[in-house]
Design a protein around this motif. Structure first.
Motif, PDB file in Angstrom:
ATOM      1  N   PRO A   1      -7.129  18.193   8.939  1.00  0.00           N
ATOM      2  CA  PRO A   1      -7.276  16.926   8.224  1.00  0.00           C
ATOM      3  C   PRO A   1      -6.000  16.559   7.469  1.00  0.00           C
ATOM      4  CG  PRO A   1      -9.195  18.323   7.863  1.00  0.00           C
ATOM      5  CD  PRO A   1      -8.154  19.174   8.537  1.00  0.00           C
ATOM      6  N   ASN A   2      -5.645  15.283   7.492  1.00  0.00           N
ATOM      7  CA  ASN A   2      -4.503  14.826   6.704  1.00  0.00           C
ATOM      8  C   ASN A   2      -4.898  13.623   5.865  1.00  0.00           C
ATOM      9  OD1 ASN A   2      -3.957  12.305   8.190  1.00  0.00           O
ATOM     10  ND2 ASN A   2      -3.307  13.645   9.863  1.00  0.00           N
ATOM     11  N   ALA A   3      -4.000  13.205   5.007  1.00  0.00           N
ATOM     12  CA  ALA A   3      -4.308  12.151   4.043  1.00  0.00           C
ATOM     13  C   ALA A   3      -4.715  10.842   4.714  1.00  0.00           C
ATOM     14  CB  ALA A   3      -3.113  11.919   3.122  1.00  0.00           C
ATOM     15  N   LEU A   4      -4.151  10.553   5.878  1.00  0.00           N
ATOM     16  CA  LEU A   4      -4.450   9.296   6.552  1.00  0.00           C
ATOM     17  C   LEU A   4      -5.875   9.243   7.091  1.00  0.00           C
ATOM     18  CD1 LEU A   4      -1.118   8.585   8.473  1.00  0.00           C
ATOM     19  CD2 LEU A   4      -1.945   7.564   6.338  1.00  0.00           C
ATOM     20  N   HIS A   5      -6.530  10.388   7.178  1.00  0.00           N
ATOM     21  CA  HIS A   5      -7.928  10.385   7.612  1.00  0.00           C
ATOM     22  C   HIS A   5      -8.847   9.844   6.520  1.00  0.00           C
ATOM     23  CE1 HIS A   5      -6.633  13.843  10.439  1.00  0.00           C
ATOM     24  NE2 HIS A   5      -6.690  12.715  11.117  1.00  0.00           N
ATOM     25  N   VAL A   6      -8.396   9.934   5.283  1.00  0.00           N
ATOM     26  CA  VAL A   6      -9.214   9.463   4.162  1.00  0.00           C
ATOM     27  C   VAL A   6      -9.108   7.944   4.076  1.00  0.00           C
ATOM     28  CG1 VAL A   6      -9.616   9.594   1.678  1.00  0.00           C
ATOM     29  CG2 VAL A   6      -8.800  11.619   2.930  1.00  0.00           C
ATOM     30  N   PRO A   7     -10.220   7.216   4.220  1.00  0.00           N
ATOM     31  CA  PRO A   7     -10.140   5.755   4.153  1.00  0.00           C
ATOM     32  C   PRO A   7      -9.906   5.270   2.721  1.00  0.00           C
ATOM     33  CG  PRO A   7     -12.432   6.441   4.287  1.00  0.00           C
ATOM     34  CD  PRO A   7     -11.596   7.704   4.413  1.00  0.00           C
ATOM     35  N   ALA A   8      -9.078   4.267   2.580  1.00  0.00           N
ATOM     36  CA  ALA A   8      -8.830   3.673   1.263  1.00  0.00           C
ATOM     37  C   ALA A   8      -8.930   2.161   1.395  1.00  0.00           C
ATOM     38  CB  ALA A   8      -7.454   4.080   0.738  1.00  0.00           C
ATOM     39  N   ASP A   9      -9.638   1.551   0.490  1.00  0.00           N
ATOM     40  CA  ASP A   9      -9.819   0.100   0.515  1.00  0.00           C
ATOM     41  C   ASP A   9      -8.455  -0.592   0.442  1.00  0.00           C
ATOM     42  OD1 ASP A   9     -10.358  -2.675  -0.425  1.00  0.00           O
ATOM     43  OD2 ASP A   9     -12.421  -1.945  -0.542  1.00  0.00           O
ATOM     44  N   GLU A  10      -8.277  -1.588   1.291  1.00  0.00           N
ATOM     45  CA  GLU A  10      -6.984  -2.294   1.336  1.00  0.00           C
ATOM     46  C   GLU A  10      -6.682  -3.060   0.064  1.00  0.00           C
ATOM     47  OE1 GLU A  10      -8.704  -6.219   3.728  1.00  0.00           O
ATOM     48  OE2 GLU A  10      -7.348  -4.809   4.725  1.00  0.00           O
ATOM     49  N   LYS A  11      -7.708  -3.247  -0.778  1.00  0.00           N
ATOM     50  CA  LYS A  11      -7.481  -3.959  -2.042  1.00  0.00           C
ATOM     51  C   LYS A  11      -6.851  -3.052  -3.098  1.00  0.00           C
ATOM     52  CE  LYS A  11     -11.788  -5.420  -2.504  1.00  0.00           C
ATOM     53  NZ  LYS A  11     -12.404  -5.037  -1.215  1.00  0.00           N
ATOM     54  N   ILE A  12      -6.827  -1.744  -2.856  1.00  0.00           N
ATOM     55  CA  ILE A  12      -6.226  -0.807  -3.810  1.00  0.00           C
ATOM     56  C   ILE A  12      -4.702  -0.835  -3.664  1.00  0.00           C
ATOM     57  CG2 ILE A  12      -6.057   1.632  -4.469  1.00  0.00           C
ATOM     58  CD1 ILE A  12      -8.908   2.017  -3.512  1.00  0.00           C
ATOM     59  N   ASP A  13      -4.022  -0.778  -4.779  1.00  0.00           N
ATOM     60  CA  ASP A  13      -2.559  -0.725  -4.779  1.00  0.00           C
ATOM     61  C   ASP A  13      -2.077   0.405  -3.865  1.00  0.00           C
ATOM     62  OD1 ASP A  13       0.179  -1.259  -6.241  1.00  0.00           O
ATOM     63  OD2 ASP A  13      -0.173   0.917  -6.377  1.00  0.00           O
ATOM     64  N   ALA A  14      -1.012   0.158  -3.116  1.00  0.00           N
ATOM     65  CA  ALA A  14      -0.553   1.098  -2.091  1.00  0.00           C
ATOM     66  C   ALA A  14      -0.245   2.482  -2.662  1.00  0.00           C
ATOM     67  CB  ALA A  14       0.677   0.534  -1.391  1.00  0.00           C
ATOM     68  N   LYS A  15       0.458   2.536  -3.800  1.00  0.00           N
ATOM     69  CA  LYS A  15       0.786   3.837  -4.386  1.00  0.00           C
ATOM     70  C   LYS A  15      -0.461   4.567  -4.862  1.00  0.00           C
ATOM     71  CE  LYS A  15       5.544   2.911  -5.838  1.00  0.00           C
ATOM     72  NZ  LYS A  15       6.493   2.869  -6.981  1.00  0.00           N
ATOM     73  N   ALA A  16      -1.394   3.803  -5.414  1.00  0.00           N
ATOM     74  CA  ALA A  16      -2.640   4.407  -5.874  1.00  0.00           C
ATOM     75  C   ALA A  16      -3.465   4.899  -4.686  1.00  0.00           C
ATOM     76  CB  ALA A  16      -3.443   3.394  -6.687  1.00  0.00           C
ATOM     77  N   ALA A  17      -3.434   4.144  -3.583  1.00  0.00           N
ATOM     78  CA  ALA A  17      -4.158   4.551  -2.378  1.00  0.00           C
ATOM     79  C   ALA A  17      -3.585   5.847  -1.825  1.00  0.00           C
ATOM     80  CB  ALA A  17      -4.105   3.439  -1.333  1.00  0.00           C
ATOM     81  N   ASP A  18      -2.247   5.943  -1.815  1.00  0.00           N
ATOM     82  CA  ASP A  18      -1.600   7.181  -1.347  1.00  0.00           C
ATOM     83  C   ASP A  18      -2.001   8.361  -2.222  1.00  0.00           C
ATOM     84  OD1 ASP A  18      -0.335   5.788   0.656  1.00  0.00           O
ATOM     85  OD2 ASP A  18       1.594   5.643  -0.393  1.00  0.00           O
ATOM     86  N   TRP A  19      -2.017   8.147  -3.524  1.00  0.00           N
ATOM     87  CA  TRP A  19      -2.400   9.198  -4.474  1.00  0.00           C
ATOM     88  C   TRP A  19      -3.841   9.634  -4.245  1.00  0.00           C
ATOM     89  CZ3 TRP A  19      -6.211   8.639  -8.298  1.00  0.00           C
ATOM     90  CH2 TRP A  19      -6.321   9.716  -9.195  1.00  0.00           C
ATOM     91  N   LEU A  20      -4.708   8.657  -4.025  1.00  0.00           N
ATOM     92  CA  LEU A  20      -6.121   8.946  -3.811  1.00  0.00           C
ATOM     93  C   LEU A  20      -6.333   9.697  -2.497  1.00  0.00           C
ATOM     94  CD1 LEU A  20      -8.896   8.456  -5.087  1.00  0.00           C
ATOM     95  CD2 LEU A  20      -9.001   6.279  -3.846  1.00  0.00           C
ATOM     96  N   GLN A  21      -5.665   9.269  -1.457  1.00  0.00           N
ATOM     97  CA  GLN A  21      -5.800   9.927  -0.157  1.00  0.00           C
ATOM     98  C   GLN A  21      -5.248  11.346  -0.186  1.00  0.00           C
ATOM     99  OE1 GLN A  21      -3.811   6.614   1.896  1.00  0.00           O
ATOM    100  NE2 GLN A  21      -5.576   6.476   3.258  1.00  0.00           N
TER     101      GLN A  21
END
Length: 203
Positions: A147-167
């Motif tokens: 598993p890698n971070a890109l497998h974790v879905p993140a809502d497109e409305k979330i700020d890109a840096k925050a989405a990366d951090w969350l994933q």
């Protein structure tokens, strides 16, 4: 049934190629005559056993009625289900762990992240648990080894840096859920994508 079909030149070429043995791959669009071609192949190879794999039960049932007895028809998932150990397949029918309980078991609390608009929103334990489960499904359907971070879905409305951090933060938990899912001693429910992936990699 196949003997009533008059093959086109392309269909005849396929039947002839199959008759020589080896692996072949045929690409055809909807309505191109894939099923009738397979009926011709089944008729030519009536002395051999074959398997027709469909994407859903309705198509598989229709094929079961149309193909000769030497061809077994079923869905991809049903074949995978029968291929794994009974200890694993039995877990498919267990009650699913609610996403918020999964998050709690992993010690994950709500988190706040900025949206692309700058507004701060809370990601609830339910949403976090759902992201982990969905991440596992995406991993199982991928060709990746782990598993890698890109497998974790993140809502497109979330700020890109925050989405990366969350994933990045949830990736280890997707890996943990994968390990729990394939553990022969496991007692929790698993998603069908787990046994489908295991079958794909075990042959």
């Amino acid at each position: 049934m196949a003997r009533l079909i008059r093959p086109t030149a392309q269909q005849q070429a396929i039947v002839d190629a199959v008759s020589t043995g080896g692996n072949i791959k045929i690409k055809a669009y909807a309505g191109a005559g894939k099923t009738s071609t397979l009926l011709l192949v089944a008729d030519r190879l009536s002395h051999r056993r074959g398997t027709y794999l469909a994407f859903n039960r309705e198509i598989a049932e229709h094929a079961r009625r149309g193909f000769p007895p030497n061809v077994a028809s079923g869905t991809v998932h049903s074949r995978a289900y029968r291929s794994v150990s009974s200890a694993l397949s039995a877990r498919v029918n267990l009650p699913a762990e609610p996403p918020q309980e999964l998050a709690a078991r992993y010690g994950l609390d709500p988190v706040e992240v900025p949206l692309v608009t700058g507004k701060i929103v809370e990601i609830t334990p339910f949403e976090i648990g759902r992201m982990i489960v969905d991440g596992l499904g995406r991993f199982c359907r991928s060709a990746d080894d782990t598993p890698n971070a890109l497998h974790v879905p993140a809502d497109e409305k979330i700020d890109a840096k925050a989405a990366d951090w969350l994933q990045d933060g949830l990736r280890p938990y997707v890996g943990r859920l994968w390990s729990e899912s394939i553990d022969p001693r496991g007692r929790s429910a698993i998603i069908p994508d787990v046994y489908l992936r295991l079958t794909r990699f075990d042959g």
